[in-house]
Each structure stands twice: as C-alpha cells, then as structure tokens.
Design a protein around this motif. Sequence first.
Motif, mmCIF file in Angstrom:
data_model
loop_
_atom_site.group_PDB
_atom_site.id
_atom_site.type_symbol
_atom_site.label_atom_id
_atom_site.label_comp_id
_atom_site.label_asym_id
_atom_site.label_seq_id
_atom_site.Cartn_x
_atom_site.Cartn_y
_atom_site.Cartn_z
ATOM 1 N N LEU A 1 0.810 -1.219 0.000
ATOM 2 C CA LEU A 1 0.000 0.000 0.000
ATOM 3 C C LEU A 1 0.844 1.270 0.000
ATOM 4 C CD1 LEU A 1 -3.100 -0.653 2.285
ATOM 5 C CD2 LEU A 1 -2.788 -1.074 -0.148
ATOM 6 N N GLU A 2 1.953 1.266 0.740
ATOM 7 C CA GLU A 2 2.783 2.474 0.770
ATOM 8 C C GLU A 2 3.330 2.800 -0.614
ATOM 9 O OE1 GLU A 2 4.251 0.222 4.500
ATOM 10 O OE2 GLU A 2 2.817 -0.207 2.906
ATOM 11 N N ASP A 3 3.866 1.782 -1.292
ATOM 12 C CA ASP A 3 4.426 2.006 -2.632
ATOM 13 C C ASP A 3 3.331 2.364 -3.633
ATOM 14 O OD1 ASP A 3 7.003 1.514 -1.775
ATOM 15 O OD2 ASP A 3 6.922 -0.624 -2.268
ATOM 16 N N ILE A 4 2.182 1.724 -3.508
ATOM 17 C CA ILE A 4 1.060 2.041 -4.391
ATOM 18 C C ILE A 4 0.640 3.494 -4.186
ATOM 19 C CG2 ILE A 4 -1.406 1.609 -4.776
ATOM 20 C CD1 ILE A 4 -0.813 -1.379 -4.253
ATOM 21 N N GLY A 5 0.542 3.917 -2.930
ATOM 22 C CA GLY A 5 0.152 5.293 -2.641
ATOM 23 C C GLY A 5 1.123 6.301 -3.208
ATOM 24 N N ARG A 6 2.418 6.053 -3.052
ATOM 25 C CA ARG A 6 3.419 6.982 -3.605
ATOM 26 C C ARG A 6 3.316 7.045 -5.124
ATOM 27 N NH1 ARG A 6 6.707 4.058 0.091
ATOM 28 N NH2 ARG A 6 7.136 5.260 1.999
ATOM 29 N N TRP A 7 3.137 5.887 -5.748
ATOM 30 C CA TRP A 7 3.005 5.864 -7.213
ATOM 31 C C TRP A 7 1.781 6.643 -7.658
ATOM 32 C CZ3 TRP A 7 -0.573 2.387 -9.983
ATOM 33 C CH2 TRP A 7 -0.497 2.563 -11.374
ATOM 34 N N TYR A 8 0.656 6.447 -6.990
ATOM 35 C CA TYR A 8 -0.553 7.201 -7.323
ATOM 36 C C TYR A 8 -0.267 8.706 -7.310
ATOM 37 C CZ TYR A 8 -3.791 3.188 -6.673
ATOM 38 O OH TYR A 8 -4.475 2.013 -6.789
ATOM 39 N N CYS A 9 0.359 9.157 -6.232
ATOM 40 C CA CYS A 9 0.582 10.600 -6.074
ATOM 41 C C CYS A 9 1.520 11.158 -7.136
ATOM 42 C CB CYS A 9 1.132 10.890 -4.678
ATOM 43 S SG CYS A 9 -0.045 10.538 -3.347
ATOM 44 N N GLU A 10 2.538 10.404 -7.485
ATOM 45 C CA GLU A 10 3.504 10.885 -8.473
ATOM 46 C C GLU A 10 2.976 10.782 -9.897
ATOM 47 O OE1 GLU A 10 7.001 8.632 -7.674
ATOM 48 O OE2 GLU A 10 7.354 9.593 -5.702
ATOM 49 N N ALA A 11 2.177 9.738 -10.175
ATOM 50 C CA ALA A 11 1.724 9.520 -11.550
ATOM 51 C C ALA A 11 0.430 10.249 -11.876
ATOM 52 C CB ALA A 11 1.546 8.014 -11.795
ATOM 53 N N PHE A 12 -0.462 10.411 -10.891
ATOM 54 C CA PHE A 12 -1.809 10.891 -11.209
ATOM 55 C C PHE A 12 -2.270 12.108 -10.404
ATOM 56 C CE2 PHE A 12 -1.804 6.143 -11.600
ATOM 57 C CZ PHE A 12 -1.722 6.099 -12.983
ATOM 58 N N LYS A 13 -1.486 12.510 -9.423
ATOM 59 C CA LYS A 13 -1.827 13.690 -8.615
ATOM 60 C C LYS A 13 -3.288 13.689 -8.163
ATOM 61 C CE LYS A 13 -0.267 16.571 -11.835
ATOM 62 N NZ LYS A 13 0.437 15.706 -12.797
ATOM 63 N N PRO A 14 -3.746 12.625 -7.512
ATOM 64 C CA PRO A 14 -5.153 12.569 -7.083
ATOM 65 C C PRO A 14 -5.420 13.545 -5.941
ATOM 66 C CG PRO A 14 -3.954 10.756 -6.111
ATOM 67 C CD PRO A 14 -2.991 11.439 -7.047
ATOM 68 N N ASP A 15 -6.683 13.852 -5.733
ATOM 69 C CA ASP A 15 -7.078 14.649 -4.570
ATOM 70 C C ASP A 15 -7.224 13.770 -3.345
ATOM 71 O OD1 ASP A 15 -7.876 17.555 -5.628
ATOM 72 O OD2 ASP A 15 -8.438 16.073 -7.132
ATOM 73 N N THR A 16 -7.724 12.546 -3.540
ATOM 74 C CA THR A 16 -7.853 11.601 -2.441
ATOM 75 C C THR A 16 -7.527 10.193 -2.931
ATOM 76 O OG1 THR A 16 -10.222 11.260 -2.865
ATOM 77 C CG2 THR A 16 -9.647 12.918 -1.234
ATOM 78 N N VAL A 17 -7.110 9.354 -2.002
ATOM 79 C CA VAL A 17 -6.898 7.928 -2.256
ATOM 80 C C VAL A 17 -7.741 7.166 -1.247
ATOM 81 C CG1 VAL A 17 -5.254 6.026 -2.257
ATOM 82 C CG2 VAL A 17 -4.563 8.271 -3.141
ATOM 83 N N ASN A 18 -8.557 6.272 -1.747
ATOM 84 C CA ASN A 18 -9.483 5.508 -0.907
ATOM 85 C C ASN A 18 -9.070 4.033 -0.916
ATOM 86 O OD1 ASN A 18 -13.036 4.664 -1.170
ATOM 87 N ND2 ASN A 18 -11.655 4.474 0.547
ATOM 88 N N PHE A 19 -8.683 3.519 0.244
ATOM 89 C CA PHE A 19 -8.359 2.101 0.380
ATOM 90 C C PHE A 19 -9.501 1.404 1.114
ATOM 91 C CE2 PHE A 19 -3.812 3.694 0.402
ATOM 92 C CZ PHE A 19 -3.482 3.173 -0.845
ATOM 93 N N ASP A 20 -10.091 0.410 0.482
ATOM 94 C CA ASP A 20 -11.102 -0.431 1.124
ATOM 95 C C ASP A 20 -10.718 -1.887 0.908
ATOM 96 O OD1 ASP A 20 -12.962 1.251 2.390
ATOM 97 O OD2 ASP A 20 -13.878 1.761 0.477
ATOM 98 N N THR A 21 -11.140 -2.751 1.814
ATOM 99 C CA THR A 21 -10.786 -4.161 1.689
ATOM 100 C C THR A 21 -11.811 -4.916 0.851
ATOM 101 O OG1 THR A 21 -11.864 -4.523 3.833
ATOM 102 C CG2 THR A 21 -9.479 -4.276 3.832
ATOM 103 N N LEU A 22 -11.339 -5.971 0.235
ATOM 104 C CA LEU A 22 -12.183 -6.824 -0.607
ATOM 105 C C LEU A 22 -13.376 -7.348 0.185
ATOM 106 C CD1 LEU A 22 -12.452 -8.552 -3.302
ATOM 107 C CD2 LEU A 22 -11.225 -10.341 -2.048
ATOM 108 N N GLN A 23 -14.556 -7.235 -0.418
ATOM 109 C CA GLN A 23 -15.759 -7.846 0.140
ATOM 110 C C GLN A 23 -15.867 -9.267 -0.411
ATOM 111 O OE1 GLN A 23 -18.098 -6.587 2.362
ATOM 112 N NE2 GLN A 23 -19.016 -8.630 2.295
#
Length: 450
Positions: free
Chosen positions: A238-260
């Motif tokens: 999750l940490e690496d995914i979050g950093r990649w999101y921020c650098e590649a896509f500049k999102p306003d928010t990142v939402n992590f939810d677990t698989l149902q």
Amino acid sequence: MFDNVFFIPVFDKFILHAPLHGVTALVNEKAAQELAGGRTFAKGSPLYEINKELSVPAAAPPVREGPPEAFFLGLVTTRNCNLSCAYCGFGASAAPKSAMTLDQAVAAVDWMVENSLQAGKRELNIHFFGGEPFLAWDLVEVVVHKARWEAAKHGLVPHFETSTNGILPEKRARFVGDYFDVVVLSLDGFREYHDRNRAMTADRGSFEWVCETARIWSEMPAKLCLRTCVTADSVSHLEDIGRWYCEAFKPDTVNFDTLQTWPESMAAGLFPPDPYEFASHFVKARKAIRAYGVETVYAADYTPEPRHSFCPVGKDTIIVTPNGRLNNCYLLEKDWQVRGLDLNLGAINNNQELEINRDAVNRLRKHVTLKPSCESCFCKWSCAGGCHVNHSYPNAVLDADFCIQSRVITACSLLEELGELEMAESLAAGRPAMEALSTRINYCEQIPVC
C-alpha cells in the motif's frame, strides 16, 4: 460512569474518547481510573476540565424528521458493465444491457430540484452509479445538461459525482473531467493486481486504459479520487502504491477499502487481507501519501461529527434504479432482501412522477439508530456499524475483521489528531498493541475499555 465515554488502551496509556462531547485526550492509567470512577477534582487540575465537560449531558445526532430531504440524488444509469472483474458481486456479467429511460432520469432531476429548493439548499447534488454508469452515455449527457440548466434557472449550484471503471473514450473522459466535480475511479494498484482483479476479457487487462484515463482526469477540473480494493496479495504494497498514485496521477484523495467476500472472489482465489495487516499498512500508506498533500480515506475511519450512518442509508437519499425503483441504497435489491432489509422508498409511476413512501423514509431514519451490537464500541459514532447490508443488518453476527481494522485505524486517527504521531505509528507497527484495543482486552478491571 458517563455515557458514551470510552477508554481505549494504547501501550501504558488510554485514549479517552467521548465523541458526543467532542472530547479526546491521552491519559495515564491512574487518570483513567479516577475519571471512570467518578472522582471529583480540584479546580486547576487538567482532569477537572475534562471531568466538567464529560459531566454535561451530550445528545446523539438527531433523527431526521419531516418531509424527505435527499442527501443526494443517485442515478443507477445501468447495471451493465464493460469489465469482467474477478471479485464482482453486483452480477454485472448477467445484468441486462438496458438503461434507465430518459423520462425517468428527467423526472428524477426535476424532483431533486424541487426537493433542494424546499429544503433551502444551495446545491443540486447528483451522483451516478452502475454497473458502469457511462455505458448509458446519452443518458448521462442529458442529465448533466438538464441539471445545469435547471440549477441556473433556480439559483442552485450543480454538483456531479460518479463512480467509474474509467473504460471510456478520451473525448467522453474529457467531458467528465470538465463537467463533473468528483470522479471516483477504481484502480487496484500496480498492473499485476489490477489486471488480475479488473480484466476486460479473459486475456486482456484494463490497467493501461484506466491509467490513461486517470492521467487525463489528473489535469482536469474534476477532483480525482482513486479507489483501491485491497486484497491479501496487495496489502503489503500500500505504501508504494500510494506513492506511485501521487507521483503519476496527482489525485485529490486515495481511498483504500478491503475486498468484500463474494462467491465470485473466492472462486477467483482472491481474499481479504488480514485486518491487522491492512490497518498497519493503511496507517503507513497514509503517512506516505500525506507527504504529497493528498488525503487518504477509509470509509469507516474516525469523523469529527458523530453520525448514525456512514453511507446513504437513513439519510433520505433517493437512488433511482434502471427499472424505476427508488431505493435508499445502490446495492442490488436481492442482496439486501436476503439480509431481511427493505431499503425501497417508492417508485416512478406511469406518469413519470416520483412516488415516495413517507413511512418507509421514517422507518429507515430510525433503522440506522438501532445497532445493539455496536453499543460498547468506541467507533459507534464514526464507523456507525459500517455497511447496513454487509455488516450491520438485523441480527447480524458482526464481521470481526471489519471491526478490528476499523478500531485500529480509528485509534491511530485519534492519536494523530492529538499530535501523537509517533505513538500512532508504533501502535500500527505492533500486533499485540493492536490486538489489545481491537479485541477489548481490559488492562484495568475498574475501567470499561472498548
């Protein structure tokens, strides 16, 4: 003892959390014992002020009354979808390709305009759901332009949100980026996880297309929220995914939810993460993502304002389905019916008028306040029982994993709010400490710890 005051064990201290009083503090064991025991304190003592605030009766959020006042208008444009997600529990593969009619959509917008004006609101709030909502593209365009025209005529500000898989042509993506306020885009992390979870066909993933859509929206006015379904396979990244999101896509928010868990997800060999692992990596990812100035979201996390429900249910939300039913939830009716729930509020009649059952509205307003299994939990006014269909339906056996991760994440959020960042990190890094607070282990018998 005070009502709705909780003592949460964190190492050798306790988080005193009184959500209805707006009081949160970090105290040692002696102070916790004295406060819980109802001892009086001398003026000038730090505990005197806390005790004074807790002694004042605090009311729960009021139950809605009067005519329906829609939280927002939701339009399930179609149940059809253009992906074959391995964990889909919405029945998209067998869903009809039909869409809501234009007459139904226009009637719903007209009703929402009138409802917003009667409630004295300044915003015309419309959300799109699916399936994949943009498969009914003509309908979406009509609703957007119709709502903007009506809003301008009546002095309202239009607000559009959507949840989408991002599989749409560039021209349409740019329309969404220009006209929508918030776009919740499903992206399940790196290619290996996303393509396994969210395939277009048996031999073709959707990763590249979704990433290109995310890049388009990252440069456009709409706020971009990247929503990730976390599995046992992806949780440790999750940490690496979050950093990649921020650098590649500049999102306003990142939402992590677990698989149902659904039969489909189990058949695909996909499973939810261990709740302690998820909580730990969520807190670490939140710190990494915060360094980019981006907000990280977990739906059941702590909220400063107490609430009876963390979702549309109980908030008079009108969600119109393709068959003209008016529901309080966008999930499939068969899923909430099997739980003993009736989340229907009415229907659009043959004259294209919204017929809303006021008794059903009042019943659901009350329903969200009745969660006896949550009474002793310190998350009761923030998590609010989670999803009414999957977690807190009548006579539900509580989902232990959901409760565990929600308690740990909430406790860490409370510590961060108190400025105890290092303690929050230490809590999320140590399983014994997480287990102590999430499973209600009481270090001090005089203190009712939750």
